[in-house]
Design a protein around this motif. Structure first.
Motif, PDB file in Angstrom:
ATOM      1  N   GLY A 181       0.845  -1.184   0.000  1.00  0.00           N
ATOM      2  CA  GLY A 181       0.000   0.000   0.000  1.00  0.00           C
ATOM      3  C   GLY A 181       0.875   1.227   0.000  1.00  0.00           C
ATOM      4  N   ASP A 182       0.281   2.412   0.208  1.00  0.00           N
ATOM      5  CA  ASP A 182       1.132   3.600   0.189  1.00  0.00           C
ATOM      6  C   ASP A 182       1.982   3.692   1.454  1.00  0.00           C
ATOM      7  N   MET A 183       1.595   2.974   2.519  1.00  0.00           N
ATOM      8  CA  MET A 183       2.425   2.886   3.714  1.00  0.00           C
ATOM      9  C   MET A 183       2.691   1.405   3.992  1.00  0.00           C
ATOM     10  N   PRO A 184       3.622   0.796   3.234  1.00  0.00           N
ATOM     11  CA  PRO A 184       3.850  -0.644   3.395  1.00  0.00           C
ATOM     12  C   PRO A 184       4.315  -0.994   4.811  1.00  0.00           C
ATOM     13  N   ASN A 185       3.877  -2.139   5.312  1.00  0.00           N
ATOM     14  CA  ASN A 185       4.244  -2.502   6.681  1.00  0.00           C
ATOM     15  C   ASN A 185       4.163  -4.000   6.906  1.00  0.00           C
ATOM     16  N   TYR A 186       4.722  -4.444   8.023  1.00  0.00           N
ATOM     17  CA  TYR A 186       4.582  -5.819   8.493  1.00  0.00           C
ATOM     18  C   TYR A 186       3.699  -5.780   9.732  1.00  0.00           C
ATOM     19  N   THR A 187       2.647  -6.604   9.726  1.00  0.00           N
ATOM     20  CA  THR A 187       1.688  -6.555  10.817  1.00  0.00           C
ATOM     21  C   THR A 187       1.376  -7.961  11.299  1.00  0.00           C
ATOM     22  N   THR A 188       1.181  -8.104  12.622  1.00  0.00           N
ATOM     23  CA  THR A 188       0.742  -9.391  13.159  1.00  0.00           C
ATOM     24  C   THR A 188      -0.714  -9.609  12.792  1.00  0.00           C
ATOM     25  N   SER A 189      -1.144 -10.876  12.836  1.00  0.00           N
ATOM     26  CA  SER A 189      -2.508 -11.183  12.386  1.00  0.00           C
ATOM     27  C   SER A 189      -3.563 -10.441  13.210  1.00  0.00           C
ATOM     28  N   ASP A 190      -3.284 -10.199  14.490  1.00  0.00           N
ATOM     29  CA  ASP A 190      -4.273  -9.465  15.291  1.00  0.00           C
ATOM     30  C   ASP A 190      -4.118  -7.949  15.159  1.00  0.00           C
ATOM     31  N   GLY A 191      -3.113  -7.513  14.394  1.00  0.00           N
ATOM     32  CA  GLY A 191      -2.945  -6.081  14.149  1.00  0.00           C
ATOM     33  C   GLY A 191      -2.338  -5.313  15.312  1.00  0.00           C
ATOM     34  N   SER A 192      -1.880  -6.011  16.350  1.00  0.00           N
ATOM     35  CA  SER A 192      -1.398  -5.291  17.536  1.00  0.00           C
ATOM     36  C   SER A 192       0.007  -4.713  17.330  1.00  0.00           C
ATOM     37  N   VAL A 193       0.815  -5.373  16.483  1.00  0.00           N
ATOM     38  CA  VAL A 193       2.172  -4.871  16.260  1.00  0.00           C
ATOM     39  C   VAL A 193       2.349  -4.561  14.780  1.00  0.00           C
ATOM     40  N   LYS A 194       2.908  -3.385  14.508  1.00  0.00           N
ATOM     41  CA  LYS A 194       3.055  -2.970  13.113  1.00  0.00           C
ATOM     42  C   LYS A 194       4.424  -2.347  12.921  1.00  0.00           C
ATOM     43  N   ILE A 195       5.150  -2.848  11.914  1.00  0.00           N
ATOM     44  CA  ILE A 195       6.440  -2.245  11.577  1.00  0.00           C
ATOM     45  C   ILE A 195       6.260  -1.452  10.310  1.00  0.00           C
ATOM     46  N   GLN A 196       6.479  -0.153  10.372  1.00  0.00           N
ATOM     47  CA  GLN A 196       6.407   0.672   9.182  1.00  0.00           C
ATOM     48  C   GLN A 196       7.464   1.766   9.267  1.00  0.00           C
ATOM     49  N   LYS A 197       7.539   2.565   8.240  1.00  0.00           N
ATOM     50  CA  LYS A 197       8.523   3.635   8.192  1.00  0.00           C
ATOM     51  C   LYS A 197       8.410   4.508   9.442  1.00  0.00           C
ATOM     52  N   GLU A 198       9.562   4.963   9.949  1.00  0.00           N
ATOM     53  CA  GLU A 198       9.649   5.842  11.115  1.00  0.00           C
ATOM     54  C   GLU A 198       9.518   5.116  12.456  1.00  0.00           C
ATOM     55  N   CYS A 199       9.183   3.832  12.411  1.00  0.00           N
ATOM     56  CA  CYS A 199       9.089   3.053  13.648  1.00  0.00           C
ATOM     57  C   CYS A 199      10.463   2.895  14.287  1.00  0.00           C
ATOM     58  N   GLU A 200      10.493   2.743  15.611  1.00  0.00           N
ATOM     59  CA  GLU A 200      11.747   2.365  16.245  1.00  0.00           C
ATOM     60  C   GLU A 200      11.702   0.876  16.562  1.00  0.00           C
ATOM     61  N   VAL A 201      12.774   0.177  16.199  1.00  0.00           N
ATOM     62  CA  VAL A 201      12.812  -1.261  16.460  1.00  0.00           C
ATOM     63  C   VAL A 201      14.084  -1.617  17.230  1.00  0.00           C
ATOM     64  N   ARG A 202      13.985  -2.683  17.989  1.00  0.00           N
ATOM     65  CA  ARG A 202      15.174  -3.225  18.634  1.00  0.00           C
ATOM     66  C   ARG A 202      15.537  -4.488  17.868  1.00  0.00           C
ATOM     67  N   LEU A 203      16.790  -4.587  17.414  1.00  0.00           N
ATOM     68  CA  LEU A 203      17.169  -5.725  16.593  1.00  0.00           C
ATOM     69  C   LEU A 203      18.536  -6.241  17.001  1.00  0.00           C
ATOM     70  N   LYS A 204      18.835  -7.426  16.497  1.00  0.00           N
ATOM     71  CA  LYS A 204      20.132  -8.020  16.792  1.00  0.00           C
ATOM     72  C   LYS A 204      20.952  -8.104  15.518  1.00  0.00           C
ATOM     73  N   ILE A 205      22.205  -7.681  15.609  1.00  0.00           N
ATOM     74  CA  ILE A 205      23.104  -7.679  14.450  1.00  0.00           C
ATOM     75  C   ILE A 205      23.622  -9.104  14.221  1.00  0.00           C
ATOM     76  N   ILE A 206      23.509  -9.582  12.957  1.00  0.00           N
ATOM     77  CA  ILE A 206      24.074 -10.901  12.673  1.00  0.00           C
ATOM     78  C   ILE A 206      25.264 -10.820  11.719  1.00  0.00           C
ATOM     79  N   GLY A 207      25.530  -9.642  11.174  1.00  0.00           N
ATOM     80  CA  GLY A 207      26.700  -9.480  10.302  1.00  0.00           C
ATOM     81  C   GLY A 207      26.987  -8.008  10.094  1.00  0.00           C
ATOM     82  N   THR A 208      28.260  -7.654   9.997  1.00  0.00           N
ATOM     83  CA  THR A 208      28.607  -6.245   9.786  1.00  0.00           C
ATOM     84  C   THR A 208      29.646  -6.113   8.688  1.00  0.00           C
ATOM     85  N   ARG A 209      29.607  -4.958   8.005  1.00  0.00           N
ATOM     86  CA  ARG A 209      30.677  -4.616   7.070  1.00  0.00           C
ATOM     87  C   ARG A 209      30.933  -3.122   7.170  1.00  0.00           C
TER      88      ARG A 209
END
Lengths: 176, 453
Positions: free
Chosen positions: A122-150
């Motif tokens: 859509g115009d605001m593409p995102n990843y959402t859980t089936s119940d819609g409670s969690v949504k990852i979209q642009k401008e979101c802050e996420v906590r992630l784990k690094i698995i590789g660096t360059r």
């Protein structure tokens, strides 16, 4: 991870900067040259915090430029494999999403996003859980784990995952 | 989290952990014959292999939600060394699933991010997963060319004196919506959008996920996208430029993340798409500026010199939009059935067949006498447009395509009050997607043009 370390650099200074303010000129040129650059070994130079020492200058033949070896303290940022980082999402598409943590560009593949999160175009593409409670979209802050660096001369690239406990969205300014 | 507190991984004693892993390993190897074979092998290989299997069972823990932060690095090493990761793609030459450093492989998707590469399996996986999305949203893909299709650009210094008046008619770059003529001084360019383009994009965006694919460079492509789509609602990051393609001087769908059976292409240059002719809708070139006409060696006056423009309601884009609507309608007819096997290409052919439907065409002195008329491009083109072709005249013939009035068939046509046209009538129908009025393609016009030249 941030580090406070001492680095050394040979600074070339034009003769017009010689005089009373030589030291100030040297420091401001150093800041301009070094802050915001990357090195594979130390990572991204965030800020210079102090000058350790300025060595003896060496006058260059022909040009009149003087080379000073300068030791300086600085804060550097370097991501490591296995490190947990907080980052801001910049782009979401069906391959996964891109995020930035300061100078670091991170890609989290669809394979490493929890399986219950589905891509929504859509115009605001995102990843959402089936119940819609969690949504990852642009401008979101996420906590992630690094698995590789360059680390390149000017850029740092990382691949990350959020398919693990305690990882994922921590703040969504759009929802607030 | 309760699981975490139960997890032996978090326990302080390392003996506990070893015991736990040992137990897990045994349980795992009993479960299948294959892994017991593995075990025998492991015994031969010695302790190193055993260590690896410990770590593998650690990975199973992770899936069950018993997270192991301290051992995660070893897990990823283990999963790559045992060859489980297929490396579906890379970011900055690191596999984006296991983090391992990779050689440059796969197709680069530079228009999304300069460091991203995907291998073929991953691309097909992404394309497949898209079909379900398409079904839900009732959308197809549309790949749009920029120059001569949606707009026309010229370098400022190529403007003729007759075109200088345009400079005072340009629209502000601050608010591009609604404008159609823009001066991009920082790029030394002037750009004219094709009439009807705004309505075209708006209506097409409801039926298609749209891509821009241009032979221009990246800054140009981005700038043009800004003019066409100031809010970024139509194209998003789907802007492919010359710098992003995989083959030089060619366009290809391999960097488009859509199933080929669901992609339509709109371009003015047929040769740019050697492998995807069936997806292609060729559109009549839009020449607004004189320099653009010169480029293609057209010696007639440009629209800008004539101070005119294409018609908004009957222009090429409006016609193509109708074609797109028809193809889209055919694709999503009876959606209750499974549409994952549908292919838009034959549907496009079907739409094309409507153009000259009901016409029966006889050719007179158009083909060399030695050749098989069925093999001639014009014969094929007429058939693709839905016309019936014949070699001999009879009562059912509607059109005679001839080069001069003197032939037997042409005279027969005049006597029987049938249309006599030159081959331009078929060419025009092909490019304009519309049956053309026959009186514009009579042989007299052909003669007149000949004497003028």
């Amino acid at each position: 991870m941030f580090f406070h370390i001492v680095l050394e650099r040979n600074m070339q200074l034009h003769p017009r900067f010689f005089g009373r303010n030589l030291r100030e000129n040297l420091v401001s040129k150093l800041m301009k040259d070094v802050e915001g650059t990357c090195s594979g070994r130390h990572g991204f130079v965030v800020a210079i915090t102090g000058i350790e020492s300025v060595g003896k200058g060496l006058i260059r033949d022909g040009t009149g430029f003087v080379t000073f070896p300068v030791k300086y303290q600085c804060v550097v940022f370097r991501p490591f494999k296995g490190e947990i980082l907080e980052a801001v999402v910049t782009l979401v598409n069906k391959m996964g999403f891109f995020a930035e943590a300061g100078p670091v560009q991170i890609f989290v593949s669809k394979h490493l996003i929890p399986d219950d999160m589905e891509f929504q175009a859509g115009d605001m593409p995102n990843y959402t859980t089936s119940d819609g409670s969690v949504k990852i979209q642009k401008e979101c802050e996420v906590r992630l784990k690094i698995i590789g660096t360059r680390v390149d001369a000017t850029e740092i690239f990382c691949v990350g995952t959020i398919k693990d406990d305690f990882l994922g969205v921590i703040n969504d300014p759009a929802a607030a | 989290m309760s699981v975490a507190s139960e997890s032996p991984v978090h326990s302080s004693s390392s003996d506990d952990l070893a015991a736990y892993l040992e137990a897990e390993l045994d349980a795992g190897s009993d479960s299948s014959a294959e892994s017991s074979e593995d075990n025998a092998e492991a015994a031969n290989l010695g302790s190193k292999r055993r260590k690896l299997e410990h770590v593998e069972s650690g990975e199973e823990d992770e899936i069950q939600g018993v997270a192991s932060v301290t051992y995660s690095e070893e897990i990823s090493k283990a999963s790559s060394s045992k060859g489980a990761c297929e490396h579906p793609g890379s970011f900055g030459n690191m596999c984006f699933v296991c983090g391992q450093k990779l050689e440059e492989t796969g197709v680069s998707f530079r228009y999304i991010h300069k460091e991203i590469r995907l291998n073929q399996d991953e691309i097909s996986r992404l394309r497949d997963s898209d079909m379900t999305f398409l079904q839900r949203k009732r959308k197809l893909y549309l790949v749009l060319d920029l120059d001569h299709t949606l707009l026309n650009s010229t370098i400022l210094k190529d403007l003729k004196p007759e075109e200088e008046y345009l400079k005072s008619h340009t629209h502000s770059l601050q608010d591009v919506s609604g404008g159609s003529l823009f001066m991009l001084e920082f790029m030394h360019m002037m750009t004219k959008l094709r009439p009807f383009v705004h309505s075209f994009l708006k209506e097409a965006s409801e039926m298609f996920v749209m891509y821009i694919y241009t032979m221009g460079d990246r800054p140009y492509a981005r700038q043009m996208a800004k003019l066409l789509d100031p809010k970024g609602e139509y194209f998003g990051d789907r802007i492919i430029s010359r710098d992003d393609g995989t083959v030089r001087h060619q366009k290809s769908l391999d960097v488009v993340l859509g199933q080929e059976s669901a992609v339509l292409i709109l371009d003015d240059t047929e040769n740019a798409w050697p492998n995807h002719r069936d997806n292609l809708i060729v559109i009549e070139r839009y020449h607004f500026f004189a320099s653009s006409c010169r480029q293609f060696e057209h010696d007639y006056q440009s629209l800008s010199e004539l101070k005119s423009d294409e018609s908004e309601p009957d222009g090429a884009l409006a016609t193509v939009l109708k074609v797109l609507k028809q193809a889209h309608k055919l694709f999503f007819e009876n959606v209750d059935e499974d549409i994952s096997n549908r292919d838009v290409r034959p549907m496009l052919k079907q739409v094309r067949k409507e153009i000259l439907k009901g016409c029966k065409v006889v050719f007179s002195r158009v083909f060399p006498t030695m050749a098989q008329p069925e093999d001639h491009p014009l014969w094929k083109m007429a058939e693709e447009l839905g016309a019936t072709c014949a070699t001999e005249v009879d009562a059912s013939v509607t059109h005679v395509v001839a080069v001069e009035m003197g032939t037997k068939k042409a005279r027969w046509a005049v006597r029987e009050k049938k249309f006599v046209v030159h081959r331009g009538w078929i060419d025009a129908a092909h490019y304009l997607w519309k049956r053309q009025p026959e009186e514009n393609f009579g042989l007299e016009q052909l003669k007149k043009q000949g004497t003028e030249k």
